[in-house]
Design a protein around this motif. Sequence first.
Motif: not given
Length: 65
Positions: A2-7, A21-26, A55-58
């Motif tokens: 999954a790809s997440i936009y981070v703004g 920041l995202f390593t806890d979520f996958g 990706t919702r939790d992240a």
Amino acid sequence: MASIYVGNLPYSATETEIEQLFTDFGKVRSVKIIMDRESGRPRGYAFVDLDTADTRDAIKHVHGK
């Protein structure tokens, strides 16, 4: 995957900081900070590819940080 936009990133943000920041979520497959073509400076956003479909939790935990 999954790809997440981070703004709204500070211009000083690094790919390593965003990845942490995202390593806890996958497993983070990649972080791509988008750069301005003309100035070579970051544009203030990035895309994070996670090795998970949930990706919702992240998004919920990183939102506003």
